[in-house]
Motif scaffolding. Structure first.
Motif, mmCIF file in Angstrom:
data_model
loop_
_atom_site.group_PDB
_atom_site.id
_atom_site.type_symbol
_atom_site.label_atom_id
_atom_site.label_comp_id
_atom_site.label_asym_id
_atom_site.label_seq_id
_atom_site.Cartn_x
_atom_site.Cartn_y
_atom_site.Cartn_z
ATOM 1 N N TRP A 1 0.831 -1.205 0.000
ATOM 2 C CA TRP A 1 0.000 0.000 0.000
ATOM 3 C C TRP A 1 0.865 1.254 0.000
ATOM 4 O O TRP A 1 0.564 2.230 -0.696
ATOM 5 C CB TRP A 1 -0.932 -0.019 1.206
ATOM 6 N N ALA B 1 0.814 4.055 -2.943
ATOM 7 C CA ALA B 1 0.530 5.446 -2.569
ATOM 8 C C ALA B 1 1.632 6.381 -3.050
ATOM 9 O O ALA B 1 1.379 7.557 -3.326
ATOM 10 C CB ALA B 1 0.360 5.558 -1.055
ATOM 11 N N TYR C 1 -4.020 2.668 9.191
ATOM 12 C CA TYR C 1 -4.718 3.226 8.027
ATOM 13 C C TYR C 1 -6.080 3.817 8.391
ATOM 14 O O TYR C 1 -6.910 4.061 7.527
ATOM 15 C CB TYR C 1 -4.845 2.158 6.932
ATOM 16 N N ARG D 1 -3.984 11.211 2.331
ATOM 17 C CA ARG D 1 -5.012 10.941 1.325
ATOM 18 C C ARG D 1 -4.570 9.818 0.395
ATOM 19 O O ARG D 1 -5.368 8.970 -0.003
ATOM 20 C CB ARG D 1 -5.290 12.210 0.524
ATOM 21 N N GLU D 2 -3.283 9.802 0.038
ATOM 22 C CA GLU D 2 -2.769 8.785 -0.871
ATOM 23 C C GLU D 2 -2.833 7.392 -0.249
ATOM 24 O O GLU D 2 -3.227 6.418 -0.898
ATOM 25 C CB GLU D 2 -1.326 9.116 -1.272
ATOM 26 N N ALA E 1 -4.836 6.459 2.284
ATOM 27 C CA ALA E 1 -6.249 6.109 2.477
ATOM 28 C C ALA E 1 -6.883 5.629 1.176
ATOM 29 O O ALA E 1 -7.768 4.762 1.183
ATOM 30 C CB ALA E 1 -7.006 7.311 3.026
ATOM 31 N N ARG E 2 -6.418 6.177 0.059
ATOM 32 C CA ARG E 2 -6.989 5.818 -1.242
ATOM 33 C C ARG E 2 -6.709 4.359 -1.611
ATOM 34 O O ARG E 2 -7.547 3.699 -2.224
ATOM 35 C CB ARG E 2 -6.419 6.749 -2.316
ATOM 36 N N VAL E 3 -5.539 3.835 -1.249
ATOM 37 C CA VAL E 3 -5.180 2.482 -1.673
ATOM 38 C C VAL E 3 -5.554 1.412 -0.644
ATOM 39 O O VAL E 3 -5.695 0.240 -0.998
ATOM 40 C CB VAL E 3 -3.673 2.383 -2.000
ATOM 41 N N ASP F 1 -7.549 -1.117 1.579
ATOM 42 C CA ASP F 1 -8.820 -1.783 1.328
ATOM 43 C C ASP F 1 -9.057 -2.842 2.401
ATOM 44 O O ASP F 1 -8.424 -3.899 2.410
ATOM 45 C CB ASP F 1 -8.810 -2.440 -0.059
#
Length: 277
Positions: A182, A186, A227, A258-259, A261-263, A265
């Motif tokens: 991750w 990111a 995360y 933000r980067e 958190a975006r990846v 899962d």
């Protein structure tokens, strides 16, 4: 595309491994009978066992081995970070490969791992394809990209190491490979499976013990907290307690970038990705 240094180092973390297991692994490294086109590689061994008895085993199986004793059981991430730092301190080394001691490599494995890094811009991680029992997480049939890479047989590029570092040493064992994947994504690096880099992981006979399951849940709680997923962390802590795990400091729920958190899962639980079947 900038050409990476060609040197390859394989790192193996040991802990009370059997003679049979190490004999099987060493044989798979080739010992002078490597597949054509395989770049030269050297193997590093770091032993987390209570004593140095495995030094004699390796002296028999692979004379002249780069064996070192860690002086304590530091787990997966710290041990690999120590070897990675040594490997990448050599200017000609461009690739470090984590290899589990309970794995065996196909003769083409190292060659194909390195070849995969050259097929893509800014490759960060490449994992071997487990065979015949594949990991069910998905990878793109064309680009070979995957949401995260397993640490069983995992190539880490120098470029990624210099950008984001190695494993997060708060993870003793488990989930550190998900976290590194991750962080790589990111930071704009790609994570891949190399379909032709085959390896077998002997997990069928692995003991399913409460201690192992506790370690998985403890690492899961740390990953969730890191995360910002408090619900996942709490779920892991509850399961950890039900398994009888000893108390440990509750991880603080962080606010990831933000980067990151975006990846991240957590929707698929401990699979951390959907399934191909």
């Amino acid at each position: 595309m900038k050409r990476q240094a060609d040197g390859v180092r394989l790192g193996v973390v040991l802990y009370r491994n059997s003679h049979h297991e190490l004999s099987r692994l060493v044989a798979s490294f080739g010992l002078g009978r490597r597949s054509p086109g395989t770049p030269p590689f050297e193997v590093m061994w770091l032993d987390n066992s209570p004593d140095e008895s495995l030094r004699e085993v390796l002296a028999e199986l692979a004379p002249g081995s780069d064996y070192r004793h860690s002086g304590g059981n530091f787990g997966f991430g710290i041990a690999h970070n120590r070897m990675m730092a040594r490997a990448f301190a050599e200017p000609g080394v461009g690739h470090y490969v984590c290899v589990n001691p309970d794995a065996v490599l196909h003769p083409d494995c190292v060659r194909e791992l390195v070849a995969e890094t050259r097929r893509h811009a800014r490759t960060g991680l490449v994992e071997a394809r487990m065979f015949p029992d594949e990991h069910p997480k998905p990878y793109d049939p064309i680009t070979h990209q995957t949401p995260w890479c397993s640490g069983c047989v995992l190539l880490i590029t120098r470029e990624l190491y210099e950008a984001v570092g190695g494993f997060d040493e708060r993870f003793f064992m488990y989930c550190e490979d998900v976290d590194l994947s991750w962080r790589a994504r990111a930071a704009g690096f790609s994570t891949h499976v190399a379909p032709l880099a085959l390896a077998h992981h002997y997990t069928v006979t692995r003991e399913v013990s409460p201690r192992r399951e506790q370690s998985v849940r403890r690492s899961g709680a740390l990953l969730g907290a890191k995360y910002g997923d408090a619900a996942f962390a709490e779920l892991c802590l509850k399961a950890y307690g039900e398994l009888g795990g000893p108390p440990f400091p509750r991880p603080t729920v962080e606010r990831p970038s933000r980067e990151l958190a975006r990846v991240a899962d957590f929707s698929q639980g401990f699979d951390f990705a959907g399934s191909r079947w």
